[in-house]
Scaffold this motif. Structure first.
Motif, PDB file in Angstrom:
ATOM      1  N   SER A  81     -29.822  25.605  -2.213  1.00 24.13           N
ATOM      2  CA  SER A  81     -28.670  25.103  -1.480  1.00 24.13           C
ATOM      3  C   SER A  81     -27.918  26.304  -0.937  1.00 24.13           C
ATOM      4  N   ASN A 132     -27.065  19.054   4.778  1.00 32.58           N
ATOM      5  CA  ASN A 132     -25.897  18.247   5.092  1.00 32.58           C
ATOM      6  C   ASN A 132     -24.648  19.130   5.150  1.00 32.58           C
ATOM      7  N   GLU A 163     -26.299  21.189   1.178  1.00 31.45           N
ATOM      8  CA  GLU A 163     -27.406  20.717   0.347  1.00 31.45           C
ATOM      9  C   GLU A 163     -28.467  20.067   1.234  1.00 31.45           C
ATOM     10  N   ASP A 211     -30.623  17.394   3.005  1.00 33.67           N
ATOM     11  CA  ASP A 211     -30.202  16.056   3.409  1.00 33.67           C
ATOM     12  C   ASP A 211     -31.375  15.083   3.454  1.00 33.67           C
ATOM     13  N   ASN A 212     -31.100  13.872   3.938  1.00 31.30           N
ATOM     14  CA  ASN A 212     -32.088  12.789   3.890  1.00 31.30           C
ATOM     15  C   ASN A 212     -33.365  13.102   4.657  1.00 31.30           C
ATOM     16  N   ASP A 215     -24.884  17.007  -4.499  1.00 35.07           N
ATOM     17  CA  ASP A 215     -24.690  16.461  -3.161  1.00 35.07           C
ATOM     18  C   ASP A 215     -25.972  16.428  -2.335  1.00 35.07           C
ATOM     19  N   ALA A 248     -29.619  15.001  -1.166  1.00 30.20           N
ATOM     20  CA  ALA A 248     -30.202  13.657  -1.057  1.00 30.20           C
ATOM     21  C   ALA A 248     -31.489  13.606  -1.871  1.00 30.20           C
TER      22      ALA A 248
END
Length: 292
Positions: free
Chosen positions: A35, A84, A88, A90-91, A116, A118
């Motif tokens: 991250s 994101n 972190e 993300d999707n 945070d 996903a």
């Protein structure tokens, strides 16, 4: 229950590369995670995989830190993943990650990922299509993400290793905290059956459970291993051994022993507390040579 010690290791040796091996036949590891807040975690994991004997390494992390990580880890290929607003993964990171998996033998997923990220969306995408040639180590945030994906993980036919510490095991199994103290061995075995995976429950002593295999117990490498980044190193050692061709249970057992004994050696040389996680990987080659 069988003690995990030098005798057990001698009776269960690791696969050894041939004299004419090259980096491709020694195994290809992809480590994904990290991250913006913890950009160096997968560096620890990646170095540990190489120290355990893997031949090639890729690291995939949030796009904002890939350049810095590439300079820090010149032995690895570095790939960006979408992040994101919290820095972190993300999707969309799961789909991006799957594009990098083609040449890989082992994926280590989760080190350095925070709350945070996903995590469940990424894991769901990654495990959706099992591949006989790919093994996985699920670590850190991916342990909690696995809770509702038992069927998907089960479908990988035992090629997955889960590495929970007690708090992660409570979330993974939805159990009371008292169960960790009263029946850690039984809990590890129950998790192994539920996910059809090798499960190592980390702590002052570590339990290694695998469906249809005997339970292993390692007494622990000492309190100095309770330090930031130590688990990232362990995940990398296991991933590196799996990429070399070790079966998941064998890789988990050797990984736990190597990690623990590295801690013991550093405790003797540096002191029982205060050695760093990044000092652990350098002990791995010497330990492998000794037990061989």
């Amino acid at each position: 229950m069988t003690p995990l010690d030098a005798t057990w290791l001698a009776e269960h040796p690791l696969p050894e590369p041939a004299a004419d091996t090259d980096k491709n036949t020694r195994g290809h590891v992809l480590v994904a995670g990290g991250s913006q807040t913890v950009p160096g975690a997968i560096r620890l994991t990646g170095e540990a995989a190489l120290r355990a004997g893997a031949g090639k390494l890729q690291l995939a992390t949030v796009e904002r830190v890939v350049l810095h990580l590439g300079v820090l880890m010149p032995e690895a290929a570095i790939f960006p993943l979408p992040a994101n607003a919290a820095g972190e993964l993300d999707n969309d990171a799961g789909e991006a990650l799957c594009r990098y998996l083609g040449p890989c033998d082992t994926l280590v997923l989760g080190p350095g990922m925070g709350p945070d990220a996903a995590a469940e969306a990424i894991l769901r995408t990654v495990v959706a299509e099992p591949r006989a040639s790919l093994s996985l180590v699920l670590d850190a945030a991916m342990i909690g993400a696995a809770t509702d994906l038992a069927a998907e993980i089960h479908a990988h036919d035992g090629r997955i290793v889960l590495t929970p510490h007690p708090g992660e095991m409570i979330r993974l199994m939805g159990c009371d905290a008292a169960r960790i103290d009263s029946d850690p061995a039984g809990l590890a075995q129950e998790a192994a059956r539920r996910f059809n995976a090798t499960v190592l429950l980390k702590g002052p002593e570590t339990w290694i459970a695998c469906p249809r295999e005997g339970l292993l117990r390692y007494p622990g490498g000492g309190p100095g291993l309770a330090t930031g980044g130590s688990g990232d190193v362990l995940a990398g050692v296991i991933g590196g051994l799996m990429a070399r061709g070790a079966a998941p249970r064998l890789a988990a057992a050797w990984g736990v022993w190597l990690h623990g004994e590295a801690g013991r050696r550093l405790a003797e040389r540096v002191g029982p507390l205060g050695f760093l996680a990044r000092e652990l990987p350098g002990e791995i080659p010497r330990l492998l040579a000794t037990i061989r």
